[in-house]
Design a protein around this motif. Structure first.
Motif, PDB file in Angstrom:
ATOM      1  N   UNK A  73      -1.857  22.728  63.594  1.00  0.00           N
ATOM      2  CA  UNK A  73      -0.773  23.685  63.416  1.00  0.00           C
ATOM      3  C   UNK A  73       0.559  22.925  63.331  1.00  0.00           C
ATOM      4  N   UNK A  74       1.441  23.397  62.468  1.00  0.00           N
ATOM      5  CA  UNK A  74       2.730  22.725  62.301  1.00  0.00           C
ATOM      6  C   UNK A  74       3.769  23.332  63.231  1.00  0.00           C
ATOM      7  N   UNK A  75       4.709  22.498  63.639  1.00  0.00           N
ATOM      8  CA  UNK A  75       5.807  23.014  64.473  1.00  0.00           C
ATOM      9  C   UNK A  75       7.080  22.232  64.214  1.00  0.00           C
ATOM     10  N   UNK A  76       8.212  22.881  64.485  1.00  0.00           N
ATOM     11  CA  UNK A  76       9.499  22.200  64.512  1.00  0.00           C
ATOM     12  C   UNK A  76       9.755  21.832  65.967  1.00  0.00           C
ATOM     13  N   UNK A  77      10.130  20.590  66.206  1.00  0.00           N
ATOM     14  CA  UNK A  77      10.418  20.172  67.578  1.00  0.00           C
ATOM     15  C   UNK A  77      11.930  20.220  67.813  1.00  0.00           C
ATOM     16  N   UNK A  78      12.362  21.217  68.569  1.00  0.00           N
ATOM     17  CA  UNK A  78      13.799  21.378  68.839  1.00  0.00           C
ATOM     18  C   UNK A  78      14.357  20.213  69.660  1.00  0.00           C
ATOM     19  N   UNK A  79      13.473  19.459  70.305  1.00  0.00           N
ATOM     20  CA  UNK A  79      13.946  18.306  71.096  1.00  0.00           C
ATOM     21  C   UNK A  79      14.062  17.053  70.227  1.00  0.00           C
ATOM     22  N   UNK A  80      13.571  17.144  68.987  1.00  0.00           N
ATOM     23  CA  UNK A  80      13.640  15.988  68.080  1.00  0.00           C
ATOM     24  C   UNK A  80      14.319  16.400  66.788  1.00  0.00           C
ATOM     25  N   UNK A  81      15.489  17.020  66.937  1.00  0.00           N
ATOM     26  CA  UNK A  81      16.293  17.393  65.770  1.00  0.00           C
ATOM     27  C   UNK A  81      15.591  18.357  64.828  1.00  0.00           C
ATOM     28  N   UNK A  82      14.720  19.193  65.353  1.00  0.00           N
ATOM     29  CA  UNK A  82      13.979  20.214  64.585  1.00  0.00           C
ATOM     30  C   UNK A  82      13.067  19.587  63.522  1.00  0.00           C
ATOM     31  N   UNK A  83      12.664  18.353  63.745  1.00  0.00           N
ATOM     32  CA  UNK A  83      11.742  17.687  62.812  1.00  0.00           C
ATOM     33  C   UNK A  83      10.391  18.407  62.821  1.00  0.00           C
ATOM     34  N   UNK A  84       9.711  18.391  61.669  1.00  0.00           N
ATOM     35  CA  UNK A  84       8.425  19.076  61.553  1.00  0.00           C
ATOM     36  C   UNK A  84       7.272  18.116  61.872  1.00  0.00           C
ATOM     37  N   UNK A  85       6.335  18.559  62.711  1.00  0.00           N
ATOM     38  CA  UNK A  85       5.156  17.765  63.071  1.00  0.00           C
ATOM     39  C   UNK A  85       3.908  18.617  62.899  1.00  0.00           C
ATOM     40  N   UNK A  86       2.759  17.945  62.890  1.00  0.00           N
ATOM     41  CA  UNK A  86       1.487  18.660  62.847  1.00  0.00           C
ATOM     42  C   UNK A  86       0.698  18.299  64.091  1.00  0.00           C
ATOM     43  N   UNK A  87       0.075  19.293  64.689  1.00  0.00           N
ATOM     44  CA  UNK A  87      -0.677  19.076  65.937  1.00  0.00           C
ATOM     45  C   UNK A  87      -2.101  19.600  65.727  1.00  0.00           C
ATOM     46  N   UNK A  88      -3.071  18.885  66.238  1.00  0.00           N
ATOM     47  CA  UNK A  88      -4.462  19.336  66.137  1.00  0.00           C
ATOM     48  C   UNK A  88      -4.827  20.099  67.408  1.00  0.00           C
ATOM     49  N   UNK A  89      -5.825  20.943  67.315  1.00  0.00           N
ATOM     50  CA  UNK A  89      -6.335  21.631  68.515  1.00  0.00           C
ATOM     51  C   UNK A  89      -5.779  23.030  68.652  1.00  0.00           C
ATOM     52  N   UNK A  90      -6.519  23.862  69.394  1.00  0.00           N
ATOM     53  CA  UNK A  90      -6.158  25.271  69.551  1.00  0.00           C
ATOM     54  C   UNK A  90      -5.387  25.531  70.830  1.00  0.00           C
ATOM     55  N   UNK A  91      -5.499  24.593  71.791  1.00  0.00           N
ATOM     56  CA  UNK A  91      -4.876  24.834  73.086  1.00  0.00           C
ATOM     57  C   UNK A  91      -3.706  23.878  73.274  1.00  0.00           C
ATOM     58  N   UNK A  92      -2.665  24.366  73.909  1.00  0.00           N
ATOM     59  CA  UNK A  92      -1.474  23.556  74.157  1.00  0.00           C
ATOM     60  C   UNK A  92      -1.300  23.411  75.664  1.00  0.00           C
ATOM     61  N   UNK A  93      -1.195  22.164  76.117  1.00  0.00           N
ATOM     62  CA  UNK A  93      -0.936  21.882  77.526  1.00  0.00           C
ATOM     63  C   UNK A  93       0.299  20.988  77.540  1.00  0.00           C
ATOM     64  N   UNK A  94       1.221  21.207  78.486  1.00  0.00           N
ATOM     65  CA  UNK A  94       2.415  20.360  78.490  1.00  0.00           C
ATOM     66  C   UNK A  94       2.749  19.959  79.915  1.00  0.00           C
ATOM     67  N   UNK A  95       3.382  18.791  80.057  1.00  0.00           N
ATOM     68  CA  UNK A  95       3.712  18.270  81.394  1.00  0.00           C
ATOM     69  C   UNK A  95       5.120  17.707  81.421  1.00  0.00           C
ATOM     70  N   UNK A  96       5.961  18.218  80.544  1.00  0.00           N
ATOM     71  CA  UNK A  96       7.362  17.808  80.497  1.00  0.00           C
ATOM     72  C   UNK A  96       8.098  18.849  79.649  1.00  0.00           C
ATOM     73  N   UNK A  97       9.411  18.631  79.492  1.00  0.00           N
ATOM     74  CA  UNK A  97      10.193  19.599  78.726  1.00  0.00           C
ATOM     75  C   UNK A  97       9.570  19.849  77.357  1.00  0.00           C
ATOM     76  N   UNK A  98       9.574  21.111  76.965  1.00  0.00           N
ATOM     77  CA  UNK A  98       9.016  21.470  75.647  1.00  0.00           C
ATOM     78  C   UNK A  98       9.918  22.530  75.016  1.00  0.00           C
ATOM     79  N   UNK A  99      10.158  22.377  73.724  1.00  0.00           N
ATOM     80  CA  UNK A  99      10.936  23.381  72.979  1.00  0.00           C
ATOM     81  C   UNK A  99      10.513  23.271  71.520  1.00  0.00           C
ATOM     82  N   UNK A 100       9.425  23.960  71.191  1.00  0.00           N
ATOM     83  CA  UNK A 100       8.821  23.847  69.861  1.00  0.00           C
ATOM     84  C   UNK A 100       8.747  25.214  69.200  1.00  0.00           C
TER      85      UNK A 100
END
Ligand SMILES: O=P(O)(O)OC[C@H]1O[C@@H](O)[C@H](O)[C@@H](O)[C@@H]1O
Length: 128
Positions: free
Chosen positions: A1-28
């Motif tokens: 799934x693609x996302x814009x990362x608000x913590x990285x200047x809204x750059x677009x990334x692609x992530x694999x997998x259906x589940x999201x786990x996070x252990x630090x600041x997140x703003x996607x």
């Protein structure tokens, strides 16, 4: 799934997998997300099920420890007990001309995780 990362200047990334786990600041901003999203709270054994219509994207936000301290109306420890999952239309914003109408829908329900017991397979949560 693609996302814009608000913590990285809204750059677009692609992530694999259906589940999201996070252990630090997140703003996607996840793009073109499924109509049903499950937020599984393992500690309290409850699952929030979010159903949406007309809102293709979903913001996932948690300020974590350092940024919490900079937000005036947000307690220093509150990041441990919150998660913002916010259906949105970010990539293709909805623009209305005068007199035009738009309808979106968001339904949020909380169910005991045992309701999903034995079917925590993300595919089953989403489509089951
Ligand atoms: O400070 P506000 O307007 O309540 O927003 C809080 C957060 O809301 C989230 O939706 C945004 O992705 C974050 O970037 C933002 O910091």
């Amino acid at each position: 799934m693609d996302y814009f990362d608000n913590l990285k200047g809204k750059e677009r990334f692609t992530e694999q997998g259906d589940a999201l786990v996070f252990e630090s600041e997140i703003d996607k901003v996840y793009l073109d997300t499924p109509p049903k999203i499950a937020i599984i709270d393992h500690e309290k054994k409850r699952t929030f099920v979010l159903r949406k219509d007309g809102l293709p994207d979903a913001v996932v936000w948690n300020p974590w420890e350092r940024r919490s301290k900079t937000i005036l109306d947000f307690g220093d420890e509150e990041y441990k007990h919150m998660l913002c999952v916010e259906p949105a239309a970010v990539e293709k914003p909805i623009t209305l001309k005068p007199g035009e109408e738009w309808k979106g829908r968001l339904e949020l329900s909380a169910v005991p995780s045992s309701y999903y017991s034995g079917q925590l397979d993300p595919d089953k949560v989403l489509h089951g």
